[in-house]
Design an enzyme around this catalytic site. Sequence first.
Site, mmCIF file in Angstrom:
data_model
loop_
_atom_site.group_PDB
_atom_site.id
_atom_site.type_symbol
_atom_site.label_atom_id
_atom_site.label_comp_id
_atom_site.label_asym_id
_atom_site.label_seq_id
_atom_site.Cartn_x
_atom_site.Cartn_y
_atom_site.Cartn_z
ATOM 1 N N SER A 40 0.789 -1.230 0.000
ATOM 2 C CA SER A 40 0.000 0.000 0.000
ATOM 3 C C SER A 40 0.822 1.281 0.000
ATOM 4 C CB SER A 40 -0.952 0.009 1.194
ATOM 5 O OG SER A 40 -0.238 -0.145 2.402
ATOM 6 N N ASP A 333 -4.111 7.773 7.934
ATOM 7 C CA ASP A 333 -5.166 6.919 8.469
ATOM 8 C C ASP A 333 -4.552 5.956 9.482
ATOM 9 O OD1 ASP A 333 -3.927 4.922 7.006
ATOM 10 O OD2 ASP A 333 -5.548 4.662 5.567
ATOM 11 N N HIS A 336 -1.335 4.212 7.353
ATOM 12 C CA HIS A 336 -0.541 4.800 6.274
ATOM 13 C C HIS A 336 -0.132 6.236 6.568
ATOM 14 C CE1 HIS A 336 -3.235 1.718 4.470
ATOM 15 N NE2 HIS A 336 -2.085 1.312 3.970
#
Length: 368
Positions: A40, A333, A336
């Site tokens: 990610s 978040d 991340h």
Amino acid sequence: MMRNSIKLVLCGLLLLCSLGIIQICEALGKDHPLFVFGDSIYDVGNNNYINTTTISQANFPPYGQTFFRFPTGRFSDGRVIPDFIAEYAKLPLILPYLYPGIKDFVKGVNFASGGAGVLDTTFPGYVVTLRRQVNYFKEMERSLRKKLGTSKTKKLLSKAVYLIAIGSGDYDAFDPKSNSLYQSYTTQQYVDLVIGNMTSFIEEIYKTGGRKFSVLNIGPIDHLPAVQEAIISHYRTPAWMEQFKQFIGLHNEKLPKALQNLAQKFKGLLYSHTDFHTAISNIIHHPTKYGMKEVKSGCCGSGAFRGKSSCGGMRGIKEYELCENPEEHVFFDANHGTDRIYKFVAEMMWTGTSNITTPINLNSLFYM
């Protein structure tokens, strides 16, 4: 004598690059594509186009709000690390491989998938596994050969830089409460399995034509808002936390040695290793030095430390909080970083000194 003179000239040009003489670097760096593999922190939207859960997607507001002004699938309020690297290398934004209709790969392409691990057993069915990413790369190579011919494709791939950041998901998935792998491997054996598979995939890319690799180690996962919230809510135990930290520590210890072995084994293989763990830890422990104010809580989410993955209200929890200024936060978040943090890491990769990026930085790697 002539060969030594050429080497001296090349070394001089690379030194000028490292000192920031941009015009020379641009001339040296012409036609150096960027190919991206990982999870990610490198995904620029591939997960938008696979059948997965919203846990593995970021294609809804407020993701993307501070740079693109709309969600792109990046797990950030703006850009992620490959976006900055492309900018520094004078390349356009590198598109996700699964972007509909994409046909031109001469500047590079991004194969990364949020949630992906090195192992096929890590979140199967919800991500583009690293094995699948490498298979996509081989598929792309065949497409390039049809378009450019074998000779030009080989030259293009040898000039390219290959960004790789992956592995944390493999250790997150190693849960003694539910994973049979826990009964099959010791900590040492499991880390060796992950590192061994990662180097095998790098070998595959090398055999397809790749020569220049940039690899990140795993960051301080124990500081993530999601991990802190999980401990407080008793979803995870302190024993799990200690096991997780052991995994990360051992992985980060073994990775540079594995890369060094690859460089010794394969002729012409070059690499740049960035200590992502130390870079982020430095910010967390000395936030004011880096102009940061919040190093524990996420900007977007709910629960303790905004550590529940509820950003955007698309993950089963409709109510969530959103900070006013993501630039003050390390984490956007629960899992991340922010645009600002990813820019900081990209700078460390590009021009980082030997305590963060070894044996050479990415700037020098690009133009070798």
